[in-house]
Structures are given as structure tokens and as C-alpha cells.
Design an enzyme around this catalytic site. Sequence first.
Site, mmCIF file in Angstrom:
data_model
loop_
_atom_site.group_PDB
_atom_site.id
_atom_site.type_symbol
_atom_site.label_atom_id
_atom_site.label_comp_id
_atom_site.label_asym_id
_atom_site.label_seq_id
_atom_site.Cartn_x
_atom_site.Cartn_y
_atom_site.Cartn_z
ATOM 1 C CE1 TYR A 56 71.496 43.458 48.139
ATOM 2 C CE2 TYR A 56 71.811 45.464 49.396
ATOM 3 C CZ TYR A 56 72.147 44.644 48.346
ATOM 4 O OH TYR A 56 73.161 45.018 47.487
ATOM 5 C CB SER A 155 70.936 38.768 34.285
ATOM 6 O OG SER A 155 72.347 38.874 34.233
ATOM 7 N N GLY A 156 70.447 41.579 33.265
ATOM 8 C CA GLY A 156 70.983 42.914 33.020
ATOM 9 C C GLY A 156 72.498 42.913 33.172
ATOM 10 C CE1 TYR A 241 77.815 37.895 38.079
ATOM 11 C CE2 TYR A 241 76.240 39.628 38.559
ATOM 12 C CZ TYR A 241 76.725 38.661 37.708
ATOM 13 O OH TYR A 241 76.119 38.456 36.482
ATOM 14 C CG MET A 244 69.842 35.446 39.949
ATOM 15 S SD MET A 244 68.923 36.759 40.768
ATOM 16 C CE MET A 244 67.256 36.441 40.285
ATOM 17 C CD1 TRP A 267 76.926 43.885 47.083
ATOM 18 C CD2 TRP A 267 77.695 44.184 49.157
ATOM 19 N NE1 TRP A 267 75.883 44.365 47.835
ATOM 20 C CE2 TRP A 267 76.328 44.553 49.111
ATOM 21 C CE3 TRP A 267 78.379 44.289 50.359
ATOM 22 C CZ2 TRP A 267 75.647 45.024 50.233
ATOM 23 C CZ3 TRP A 267 77.703 44.754 51.482
ATOM 24 C CH2 TRP A 267 76.349 45.106 51.424
HETATM 25 N N1 LIG Z 1 77.126 41.712 43.894
HETATM 26 C C1 LIG Z 1 76.803 42.825 43.251
HETATM 27 O O1 LIG Z 1 77.358 43.887 43.466
HETATM 28 C C2 LIG Z 1 75.736 42.759 42.211
HETATM 29 C C3 LIG Z 1 75.609 43.772 41.264
HETATM 30 C C4 LIG Z 1 74.665 43.623 40.258
HETATM 31 C C5 LIG Z 1 73.828 42.511 40.242
HETATM 32 N N2 LIG Z 1 73.969 41.585 41.232
HETATM 33 C C6 LIG Z 1 73.164 40.355 41.257
HETATM 34 O O2 LIG Z 1 73.262 39.750 39.998
HETATM 35 C C7 LIG Z 1 72.072 39.006 39.756
HETATM 36 C C8 LIG Z 1 71.506 39.454 38.418
HETATM 37 O O3 LIG Z 1 71.059 40.803 38.573
HETATM 38 P P1 LIG Z 1 70.353 41.547 37.339
HETATM 39 O O4 LIG Z 1 69.906 42.874 37.774
HETATM 40 O O5 LIG Z 1 71.246 41.433 36.179
HETATM 41 O O6 LIG Z 1 69.088 40.575 37.168
HETATM 42 P P2 LIG Z 1 67.914 40.521 36.105
HETATM 43 O O7 LIG Z 1 68.236 41.367 34.921
HETATM 44 O O8 LIG Z 1 66.669 40.770 36.851
HETATM 45 O O9 LIG Z 1 67.954 38.983 35.627
HETATM 46 C C9 LIG Z 1 67.797 37.924 36.515
HETATM 47 C C10 LIG Z 1 68.545 36.730 35.964
HETATM 48 O O10 LIG Z 1 68.536 35.662 36.888
HETATM 49 C C11 LIG Z 1 68.152 34.464 36.223
HETATM 50 N N3 LIG Z 1 67.534 33.560 37.203
HETATM 51 C C12 LIG Z 1 66.501 33.813 38.014
HETATM 52 N N4 LIG Z 1 66.256 32.755 38.801
HETATM 53 C C13 LIG Z 1 67.167 31.800 38.456
HETATM 54 C C14 LIG Z 1 67.411 30.476 38.888
HETATM 55 N N5 LIG Z 1 66.675 29.918 39.854
HETATM 56 N N6 LIG Z 1 68.416 29.790 38.307
HETATM 57 C C15 LIG Z 1 69.161 30.359 37.328
HETATM 58 N N7 LIG Z 1 68.974 31.606 36.875
HETATM 59 C C16 LIG Z 1 67.974 32.315 37.434
HETATM 60 C C17 LIG Z 1 67.177 34.933 35.164
HETATM 61 O O11 LIG Z 1 67.001 33.956 34.183
HETATM 62 P P3 LIG Z 1 65.602 33.867 33.367
HETATM 63 O O12 LIG Z 1 65.555 35.114 32.504
HETATM 64 O O13 LIG Z 1 65.724 32.618 32.603
HETATM 65 O O14 LIG Z 1 64.504 33.866 34.397
HETATM 66 C C18 LIG Z 1 67.936 36.168 34.673
HETATM 67 O O15 LIG Z 1 68.992 35.782 33.822
HETATM 68 C C19 LIG Z 1 71.161 39.274 40.942
HETATM 69 O O16 LIG Z 1 71.342 38.249 41.888
HETATM 70 C C20 LIG Z 1 71.694 40.583 41.492
HETATM 71 O O17 LIG Z 1 71.376 40.783 42.847
HETATM 72 C C21 LIG Z 1 74.896 41.683 42.199
#
Ligand SMILES: NC(=O)c1ccc[n+]([C@@H]2O[C@H](COP(=O)([O-])OP(=O)(O)OC[C@H]3O[C@@H](n4cnc5c(N)ncnc54)[C@H](OP(=O)(O)O)[C@@H]3O)[C@@H](O)[C@H]2O)c1
Length: 331
Positions: A56, A155-156, A241, A244, A267
Site C-alpha cells: 500500500y 463488493s462493499g 479506484y 482487484m 483515492w
Molecule cells: N481508491 C479508494 O479510495 C478506495 C476506496 C474504497 C475501496 N477501494 C478499493 O475498491 C476495491 C473494492 O473494495 P471493497 O472493500 O469494496 O472490497 P470487498 O468488499 O472486499 O470486495 C472485493 C471485490 O473484488 C472482487 N474481486 C476480487 N478479485 C477479483 C478479480 N481478480 N477480478 C475481478 N473482481 C475481483 C470480488 O469479487 P468476488 O466476490 O466475486 O470475489 C469483490 O466484488 C478494493 O480494491 C479497494 O482497495 C478503493
Amino acid sequence: MSRKIKAAIYETHGNPAEVLRVVEQDLLTPAADEAVVKMRAAPLNPADINAIEGKYPVKPTLPATPGMEGAGVVVETGAKVTNLAVGAQVILPHNFGTWREACVVRADRLIAVPPEIDPVQAAMLKINPITAWRMLHDFVPLQRGDWLIQNAANSGAGRAVIQIAKELGLRTVNIVRRSELVDELRTEGADVALLDDDNVRDQVKESTGGAPIRLALNAVGGENALRIAKTLASDATMVTYGAMSLQPLTIPNGLLIFKNLRFTGFWVNKWYDNATPEQRAATFMPLFQMAKRGLLQTKVEKEYRLEEATAAVAHAMKNRRNGKVVFRFDS
Ligand SMILES: NC(=O)c1ccc[n+]([C@@H]2O[C@H](COP(=O)([O-])OP(=O)(O)OC[C@H]3O[C@@H](n4cnc5c(N)ncnc54)[C@H](OP(=O)(O)O)[C@@H]3O)[C@@H](O)[C@H]2O)c1
């Protein structure tokens, strides 16, 4: 409360299930402008896993306690604290290290949360719902009835986008990689939910009646993001953002030259760094209202006690989960 608390720590970066351990620590006495917060819940987010792995961009001094968000209750205040009283439910500051039973924090960095909001839900308001809200407001001026498209829709963050978009009167196309999620997301308010495949562009066109889509939210990258970019109207914006798939987004020249698509990123850390307290409050306010009315709910697959940190991180790293993995401190 006891001045000894348990905290998860890591002393070196590596596989979270191997480097994370739970230790006993002294809880400091709060200074005049500080409060003691007894933690109630904290989720295990992908960014927490990446931080422990050393992948990170924010690198804490080691040893460090992970956990970028969480909620707790104020149990003690320093002599000069006037903004919060003992008993207030609060959200911890960004990147604070929430995977511990209690902590001492400057009171003006805490955000008071209405007590009606369930602590587990309160613990997950700070990253994904804020990200969803900002992405729906800061990039493309959308009107009620307009469409947007997103991947990783289960995802969340994706579910927060669906719920907030519904409240704002926006319509969502939601791409997932598991067929069993299609009906589930439709039931939860997705206007369109589709399985990602090579025909996704035609299916999107059919499902939306060919309506222009001017905003795409990308948490996956690689081929999946490209398929979504190809569904966009001219002059549309894709906001990346998350990554994955760990695959880079390779953009064909034509999408830039002939369709004038704009590719940008978001971000939430940067947003917190730049936002004034008033801007933060203005973003939290409608989310608190939604949460109180039960319209903003993060799905939870399993709650763990802090002592089970190794099992919890191993679980959080699994794909195909049906919701978040969360530490529950008061269970
Ligand atoms: N930039 C920012 O400020 C920010 C803020 C919030 C979140 N995020 C990012 O947003 C993403 C989602 O976060 P979250 O907390 O919502 O995650 P989460 O609830 O843990 O869910 C993860 C998601 O990623 C999918 N996934 C995992 N591996 C994958 C792949 N190889 N190909 C396609 N989909 C895949 C999962 O699908 P399955 O359920 O089918 O496994 C699920 O939909 C993360 O990368 C997180 O770091 C970024």
C-alpha cells in the site's frame, strides 16, 4: 476500564496470516485534548491486507497496528475536550490502526455517529460509502434518471454505490463475475445486473435501451475494465479506484481519439487530506441519514474476535465472499 488492552500488530511486512499477532499493550492516559475510545467494530478491507503485505502506498512505522477504519465509544475524555461526551459513538480517524480494543485519540479527529446506527455498520461508513458518494458527485454532473456502470458491483464499495445511486435517483448497471449475484443485486436495488463476459456491451445496450452512460466506476482493471469502457458514451469518464485483478488497464487509442473518454482515479485518503471539516461533515451527514433509515447497509459475512486475527485475515483474503469480514470487540 483496564489500562491493559489487546492489539493486533505486525513487525514486518508479509503474508498477513503469518506476520500478524495479537499482543497486550498499555493504554496511555489521555492528554487534555484527547479521548479514550473503546472499539466496538472494525472491518478488514483490501487496503488493510495490502498495507500489511507492504503493497500500500502509505507505509506505517513498524511495528504497526492495522485497520484503516472502525467505530467505538468514548469512555474517557481529557479535561479540555468539549466536542464529545463519554458514551458518544464515534468513527476513528483515517489510517489510525483500529484493530485494537481501545485507543487514545485527539478528540477533534473523532467523528460522532448517531447512536441509532449499529456499531458494525458505523465502522464501515468511512471508506466505501464515502468513496461511493464522492465518485457519484465529483466527476460527472449526473441528473436523476441518468445511468452509470460499475464492476465488482457486489463488493462493499459496489453495494454502497447501488444504494446511494438509488437514493439519488440514478440508475446503475452492475457487472459481477459470479452468476449467483445477478438476482441478488437486482433484489437489492440494482437496475441492471450482468455477468461479465464478451457480450457485455450488447447486453448493456439492450438492458438500458441504448441510453448514454457517462460514468463508469472501475475497481477491477484489466480486460474487465476495458469491456466496461467500451459501453460508455462519447465524452464519458471512467474513475478507477481499485485494481482487484492486479491487471493494468490498457486503453485502445480509439477510445481516446474518437470517443474522447476521460480516464481518471479516486483515492479516499487524498480526499480526507484535502477536505475541510465542513466538507467531511457535509459528506457524512446524508450517509448517516441513509444508515439510520436502513438504506445504507454493508453486508457482513463473518464477525471475529480480535484474538482470532489470524483466521480473520485469512478469511478476508478469500475471493467469492458474501460480505465483509469484521472484528467485533464487544461480543
Ligand atoms: N481508491 C479508494 O479510495 C478506495 C476506496 C474504497 C475501496 N477501494 C478499493 O475498491 C476495491 C473494492 O473494495 P471493497 O472493500 O469494496 O472490497 P470487498 O468488499 O472486499 O470486495 C472485493 C471485490 O473484488 C472482487 N474481486 C476480487 N478479485 C477479483 C478479480 N481478480 N477480478 C475481478 N473482481 C475481483 C470480488 O469479487 P468476488 O466476490 O466475486 O470475489 C469483490 O466484488 C478494493 O480494491 C479497494 O482497495 C478503493
